[in-house]
Write an enzyme that holds these catalytic residues in place. Structure first.
Site, short mmCIF file in Angstrom:
data_model
loop_
_atom_site.label_atom_id
_atom_site.label_comp_id
_atom_site.label_asym_id
_atom_site.label_seq_id
_atom_site.Cartn_x
_atom_site.Cartn_y
_atom_site.Cartn_z
N ASN A 104 -26.79 50.70 14.95
CA ASN A 104 -27.11 51.64 16.30
C ASN A 104 -28.01 52.63 15.60
OD1 ASN A 104 -27.43 52.36 18.93
ND2 ASN A 104 -26.20 53.86 18.36
N HIS A 106 -29.24 56.43 16.33
CA HIS A 106 -28.88 57.77 17.47
C HIS A 106 -29.75 59.00 17.12
CE1 HIS A 106 -26.31 60.01 19.97
NE2 HIS A 106 -25.99 60.96 18.89
N SER A 133 -30.24 59.13 13.14
CA SER A 133 -29.20 58.39 12.11
C SER A 133 -29.26 56.92 12.50
CB SER A 133 -28.00 59.09 12.42
OG SER A 133 -27.90 60.37 11.87
N ASP A 142 -20.53 56.63 18.44
CA ASP A 142 -21.62 57.16 17.62
C ASP A 142 -20.95 57.69 16.27
OD1 ASP A 142 -23.77 56.73 19.54
OD2 ASP A 142 -23.24 58.50 20.51
#
Ligand code: GRF
Length: 202
Positions: A104, A106, A133, A142
């Site tokens: 992911n 973020h 990030s 997260d």
């Protein structure tokens, strides 16, 4: 490597992944959006990448939605699942299934500011640095191990909008780079809190 990209919006990160796909040895098998009518779907169409809309509002529960999402993803047998602005909280079952091969991006310097409104939070806290990030996805929202970050300076007159634009520009450089490490087999998740690059703990 084969990848599936999950989106919920404009898909500018998707675009940077599409633009770099050949260079980073990634074949995008499918783009899945949980929202109809988002610009990211046009981007995949323009690149001749199959896409699928799974509207979360049509499912009775989070679990039902995630089950359907897993079915779609598994049709493509991906080596990597790429969350690119995918705005859904995922069930543990889903995360367990793809943990170690799901990334992911973020828009904050994690562990600072998980969740939403990261740009305004950084401004309100009078931070001088902000950024993006990329991390492995684990059960903590997260909160999976951070792989790499890009930083930007926060100017005195910065608004959340100008800051978001600056961060997004960096995201477009950062995400393909990290995905490339993965497709080269250099990036591994050892456990829920530890990632390695070239065998070294990050
Ligand atoms: C990006 O800021 C990303 O970090 C966050 O959502 C935004 C998605 O933007 N998770 P886009 O859809 O890739 O343009």
């Amino acid at each position: 490597m084969n990848g599936v990209v999950l989106i919920s919006g404009g898909g500018s990160n998707l675009q940077s992944i599409i633009d770099n796909a050949e260079k980073i040895n990634l074949s995008i098998q499918c783009v899945v959006s949980n929202r109809p009518d988002v610009y990211g779907l046009e981007r995949s169409a323009k690149a001749n990448i199959p896409s699928c809309i799974l509207d979360h509002k049509l499912f009775k529960s989070r679990r039902d939605f995630d089950q359907a999402l897993m079915s779609v993803i598994d049709e493509h047998q991906p080596d990597i699942v790429i969350l690119a602005g995918f705005m859904r909280i995922l069930t543990d079952e889903f995360i367990n299934k793809y943990q170690g091969r799901m990334l992911n991006i973020h828009p904050s310097l994690l562990p600072k500011y998980p969740g939403l409104n990261t740009h305004q939070q950084a401004i309100d806290a009078s931070d001088t640095l902000h950024g993006a990030s990329v991390h492995f996805v684990t059960k903590t929202l997260d909160g999976g191990p951070v792989i790499a970050q890009k930083k930007v300076k926060i100017n005195p007159e910065e608004s959340a909008e100008t800051l978001a634009a600056k961060v997004l520009k960096q995201e477009h450089v950062l995400y393909p780079e990290v995905i490339h490490w993965y497709t080269q087999g250099r990036l591994k998740l050892l456990d829920a809190t530890t990632a390695t690059l070239d065998g070294q703990v990050i």
